[in-house]
Design an enzyme around this catalytic site. Structure first.
Site: not given
Length: 289
Positions: A59, A12, A244, A197
């Protein structure tokens, strides 16, 4: 009864939403990313889900260090796109499904999982970017996405975060909850975030293609074993934000084969590097009827 017919998995990345919103989808850098979702756009038109149970992480828009729920289910009638510092994305309001969401909350809590029930919150790119990737660009003036969405936020930002094992077990409880709902609904469950990441520190920009693809292999073929993977392996191999990926195990745990049914059919598998500073993964698994 209601039934989970498929699970969808996708990164996402916020820059993906920006590329769409700024009309850059056909630029050479972005075109290969969006091409990986062409199949999914056609597939979901044929599937016509009534409800998407969408697992994502907030977030620091709906929640902050003042309040950090491990698992939070959105039970409201609608959810506005969040302003993440540069204005809300130009996408439709997310329409919820309060009846099913309340039923899932009741069932899952009685199944010994503690959920935070949220009646009002804004939803950020973690939820809206996956919707854009699968449904394509939508006119916010037309009111809503093509189906109802139940937001399910998981804390994978501030430690301690839930284990992959707990997420996998939670997915199984969600499947039981959906199947005990009285209405006849076609429900999909989506797991979002990742893949490898890292956004800060000496390893900023880390991408581990070999590990990502091994994760996809294991998610498809042996999710119960994958669920035992400890947190340190995610961080070491996939970067600090690679954690995640435990959210994908919630969606995988809700599939029929985990409860003794047939193995799901792999309808789509896609992997691409780079998109911003993130590896993009995408998978569609369909339960056999």
């Amino acid at each position: 009864m209601a039934r989970i017919t498929a699970s969808v998995y996708t990164s996402h990345v916020p820059a993906i939403g920006a590329a769409l919103d700024l009309g850059k989808a056909q630029e050479p850098y972005w075109q290969p990313v969006f091409a990986g979702y062409d199949y999914g756009k056609q597939w979901i038109k044929q599937q016509k889900p009534d409800v998407i149970f969408l697992v994502y992480n907030d977030h620091a828009t709906a929640f902050s260090l003042d309040l950090i729920p491990t698992f939070a289910i959105g039970t409201g009638a609608e959810f506005q796109p969040a302003d993440e510092g540069w204005g809300p994305r130009p996408v439709p309001v997310v329409k919820g499904h309060p009846e099913l969401a309340a039923h899932i909350a009741q069932s899952v809590i009685q199944d010994d999982f503690d959920l935070t029930i949220v009646n009002k919150m804004d939803v950020d790119h973690g939820l809206t970017v996956p919707l854009s990737l699968m449904f394509g660009e939508q006119d916010p003036q037309q009111g809503a996405w093509p189906c109802a969405v139940i937001p399910f936020a998981v804390n994978v930002v501030q430690y301690p975060v839930p284990s992959g094992r707990r997420c996998f077990q939670l997915g199984q409880a969600i499947r039981r909850a959906v199947e005990s709902f009285g209405g006849d609904l076609n429900v999909q469950i989506w797991g979002t975030g990742g893949m490898s990441h890292q956004l800060q520190g000496p390893r900023a920009g880390l991408i581990n293609q070999e590990w990502d693809n091994a994760f996809l292999d294991r998610l498809i073929a042996d999710p119960a074993d994958l669920a035992q993977l400890p947190h340190i392996d995610y961080v070491r191999e996939a970067g600090s934000e690679g954690i995640e990926l435990v959210m994908w195990l919630i969606a995988r745990g809700a599939m029929a084969d985990v409860a003794g049914g047939p193995a799901p059919e792999v309808k789509q598998r896609f992997y691409h590097v780079p998109a911003s500073n993130t590896a993009v993964g995408h998978l569609i698994l369909e339960n056999k009827q």
